[in-house]
Each structure stands twice: as C-alpha cells, then as structure tokens.
Design a protein around this motif. Structure first.
Motif, PDB file in Angstrom:
ATOM      1  N   GLY A 298     -15.847   0.934   1.572  1.00 44.56           N
ATOM      2  CA  GLY A 298     -15.524   1.096   2.975  1.00 44.56           C
ATOM      3  C   GLY A 298     -14.529   0.085   3.526  1.00 44.56           C
ATOM      4  O   GLY A 298     -14.192   0.136   4.696  1.00 44.56           O
ATOM      5  N   THR A 299     -14.064  -0.838   2.698  1.00 36.97           N
ATOM      6  CA  THR A 299     -13.117  -1.842   3.188  1.00 36.97           C
ATOM      7  C   THR A 299     -11.670  -1.466   2.885  1.00 36.97           C
ATOM      8  O   THR A 299     -10.764  -2.066   3.437  1.00 36.97           O
ATOM      9  N   GLY A 300     -11.458  -0.501   2.016  1.00 35.49           N
ATOM     10  CA  GLY A 300     -10.099  -0.138   1.623  1.00 35.49           C
ATOM     11  C   GLY A 300      -9.563  -0.992   0.484  1.00 35.49           C
ATOM     12  O   GLY A 300      -8.447  -0.807   0.038  1.00 35.49           O
ATOM     13  N   VAL A 301     -10.361  -1.960   0.020  1.00 33.54           N
ATOM     14  CA  VAL A 301      -9.957  -2.835  -1.077  1.00 33.54           C
ATOM     15  C   VAL A 301     -10.604  -2.319  -2.358  1.00 33.54           C
ATOM     16  O   VAL A 301     -11.810  -2.101  -2.408  1.00 33.54           O
ATOM     17  N   ARG A 302      -9.782  -2.134  -3.374  1.00 28.13           N
ATOM     18  CA  ARG A 302     -10.317  -1.672  -4.656  1.00 28.13           C
ATOM     19  C   ARG A 302     -10.875  -2.849  -5.446  1.00 28.13           C
ATOM     20  O   ARG A 302     -10.229  -3.887  -5.562  1.00 28.13           O
ATOM     21  N   THR A 303     -12.041  -2.681  -5.991  1.00 29.41           N
ATOM     22  CA  THR A 303     -12.660  -3.724  -6.802  1.00 29.41           C
ATOM     23  C   THR A 303     -11.802  -4.050  -8.011  1.00 29.41           C
ATOM     24  O   THR A 303     -11.697  -5.207  -8.398  1.00 29.41           O
ATOM     25  N   GLU A 304     -11.149  -3.052  -8.583  1.00 30.68           N
ATOM     26  CA  GLU A 304     -10.321  -3.275  -9.763  1.00 30.68           C
ATOM     27  C   GLU A 304      -9.210  -4.274  -9.476  1.00 30.68           C
ATOM     28  O   GLU A 304      -8.877  -5.102 -10.315  1.00 30.68           O
ATOM     29  N   GLY A 305      -8.617  -4.191  -8.291  1.00 35.32           N
ATOM     30  CA  GLY A 305      -7.545  -5.122  -7.930  1.00 35.32           C
ATOM     31  C   GLY A 305      -8.041  -6.551  -7.813  1.00 35.32           C
ATOM     32  O   GLY A 305      -7.372  -7.500  -8.244  1.00 35.32           O
ATOM     33  N   VAL A 306      -9.210  -6.717  -7.245  1.00 36.30           N
ATOM     34  CA  VAL A 306      -9.796  -8.057  -7.095  1.00 36.30           C
ATOM     35  C   VAL A 306     -10.145  -8.635  -8.464  1.00 36.30           C
ATOM     36  O   VAL A 306      -9.843  -9.793  -8.754  1.00 36.30           O
ATOM     37  N   VAL A 307     -10.747  -7.819  -9.321  1.00 31.79           N
ATOM     38  CA  VAL A 307     -11.123  -8.291 -10.659  1.00 31.79           C
ATOM     39  C   VAL A 307      -9.878  -8.582 -11.483  1.00 31.79           C
ATOM     40  O   VAL A 307      -9.831  -9.574 -12.217  1.00 31.79           O
ATOM     41  N   LEU A 308      -8.857  -7.758 -11.341  1.00 30.21           N
ATOM     42  CA  LEU A 308      -7.600  -7.982 -12.046  1.00 30.21           C
ATOM     43  C   LEU A 308      -7.001  -9.334 -11.652  1.00 30.21           C
ATOM     44  O   LEU A 308      -6.556 -10.108 -12.507  1.00 30.21           O
ATOM     45  N   PHE A 309      -7.023  -9.640 -10.364  1.00 30.90           N
ATOM     46  CA  PHE A 309      -6.500 -10.916  -9.885  1.00 30.90           C
ATOM     47  C   PHE A 309      -7.360 -12.076 -10.379  1.00 30.90           C
ATOM     48  O   PHE A 309      -6.842 -13.070 -10.897  1.00 30.90           O
ATOM     49  N   MET A 310      -8.677 -11.968 -10.235  1.00 32.74           N
ATOM     50  CA  MET A 310      -9.567 -13.073 -10.604  1.00 32.74           C
ATOM     51  C   MET A 310      -9.539 -13.366 -12.100  1.00 32.74           C
ATOM     52  O   MET A 310      -9.594 -14.527 -12.507  1.00 32.74           O
ATOM     53  N   GLY A 311      -9.469 -12.341 -12.920  1.00 34.19           N
ATOM     54  CA  GLY A 311      -9.432 -12.555 -14.361  1.00 34.19           C
ATOM     55  C   GLY A 311      -8.114 -13.142 -14.841  1.00 34.19           C
ATOM     56  O   GLY A 311      -8.087 -13.968 -15.756  1.00 34.19           O
ATOM     57  N   ASN A 312      -7.024 -12.739 -14.206  1.00 36.20           N
ATOM     58  CA  ASN A 312      -5.707 -13.176 -14.668  1.00 36.20           C
ATOM     59  C   ASN A 312      -5.247 -14.488 -14.046  1.00 36.20           C
ATOM     60  O   ASN A 312      -4.344 -15.127 -14.580  1.00 36.20           O
ATOM     61  N   ILE A 313      -5.836 -14.907 -12.942  1.00 36.67           N
ATOM     62  CA  ILE A 313      -5.438 -16.169 -12.320  1.00 36.67           C
ATOM     63  C   ILE A 313      -5.779 -17.354 -13.233  1.00 36.67           C
ATOM     64  O   ILE A 313      -5.167 -18.415 -13.144  1.00 36.67           O
ATOM     65  N   ILE A 314      -6.695 -17.156 -14.143  1.00 37.65           N
ATOM     66  CA  ILE A 314      -7.096 -18.221 -15.063  1.00 37.65           C
ATOM     67  C   ILE A 314      -5.976 -18.546 -16.052  1.00 37.65           C
ATOM     68  O   ILE A 314      -5.973 -19.604 -16.678  1.00 37.65           O
ATOM     69  N   ALA A 315      -4.987 -17.686 -16.146  1.00 35.46           N
ATOM     70  CA  ALA A 315      -3.849 -17.966 -17.019  1.00 35.46           C
ATOM     71  C   ALA A 315      -3.006 -19.133 -16.505  1.00 35.46           C
ATOM     72  O   ALA A 315      -2.239 -19.719 -17.268  1.00 35.46           O
ATOM     73  N   LEU A 316      -3.155 -19.503 -15.245  1.00 36.69           N
ATOM     74  CA  LEU A 316      -2.345 -20.596 -14.699  1.00 36.69           C
ATOM     75  C   LEU A 316      -2.631 -21.945 -15.356  1.00 36.69           C
ATOM     76  O   LEU A 316      -1.700 -22.622 -15.785  1.00 36.69           O
TER      77      LEU A 316
END
Length: 159
Positions: free
Chosen positions: A84-102
C-alpha cells in the motif's frame, strides 16, 4: 532470494579474486602493507597473509549481503509492511544487498594500491581521496534513493 540482490558484492569479490590471482606470483615474498602519512611503508606482511587479509573480509561482506537480503526478504513476506505504500520490496532489498559493495570497493582499492606500491613503488592516489570520492557518490545515490522512496510513500498515502 535473487542473485541480483547481492550482485554488487559478488562482482567486487570476483574482481578481487581475479586481481589477486594475477598479481600473486609477481609480488615479492614480503609486502609493504601499511604506510605512513607521507606514503612510506612502515608495516610489512608476507604475500600469503596479505592475500588472506584482503580476500577474507571480501568473502565476509558477501555473506553479510546475502544475510541482509535473505533476512529482509523473509521479513517482508512475513509482515508485509510495504503493501500500500507504492514501494516495491524488491527495490529496497536490491539496494540494501548491493550497498554492502561500497566497503568492498574501498578494500579492493587498498589491495590494488598495495600491489602497485610493491611492484612499481608508486601509489595510485592518496588513500584518503578515494573514500571521499566514493562517499560523495554514495551520498548522491542514497539521497536520490531516499527521495524516490519518500515520494512513493507520500503518493501511496494520498491514493
């Protein structure tokens, strides 16, 4: 759980492994691994221990990225907080998992700088400049991501 959720950490790990395999036999037995403020070496490790200290944290970062992505995916399925927020969970997980590459990129740069110094007696650039550049780019990316998320949430609450 999708591979794309941790592709960034996997790519950096693969890059570090390829660079290590290529440079391993070219490096001397003892490597300068710690440098003073003026860039002169003041700490040494064996070639094998340098590889362990450079590659083991890379593997740990990949495992942490996998754990974060797996955990967030499981929690989002269980609790459904994003509905109901318009935010896809996949996008959040994609960001959180890949930010660790920094942090992996910073470690990979340090590894390449150590290789460069020990092979050519030259640093690529002062070590403090690379993290500043990376953090500046990350700040822009995170700000853009947060703006997108908040605009989606506000739009979802109106409708």
């Amino acid at each position: 759980m999708r591979l794309s959720y941790i592709i960034g950490p996997l790519v950096v790990l693969f890059l570090a492994l390829v660079l290590s395999a290529y440079f391993y036999h070219l490096l001397p037995a003892d490597l300068a691994t710690h440098f003073g403020l003026d860039g002169t070496p003041d700490g040494w490790l064996s070639r094998e221990m340098t590889m362990v200290w450079m590659l083991l944290p890379q593997l740990v970062f990949v495992l942490v990225a996998w754990g974060v992505a797996w955990g967030v995916t499981r929690l989002s399925r269980r609790f459904g907080q994003m509905k109901g927020t318009g935010v896809r969970t996949e996008g959040v997980v994609l960001f959180m998992g890949n930010i660790i590459a920094l942090p992996q990129l910073l470690l990979c740069f340090a590894m390449v700088d150590i290789f460069s110094y020990n092979l050519y007696q030259r640093h690529l650039m002062p070590m403090w400049i690379f993290p500043l550049v990376v953090l500046g780019l990350v700040t822009i990316a995170v700000g853009t991501f947060l703006f997108y998320i908040f605009s989606k949430i506000r739009g979802g609450q109106r409708g």
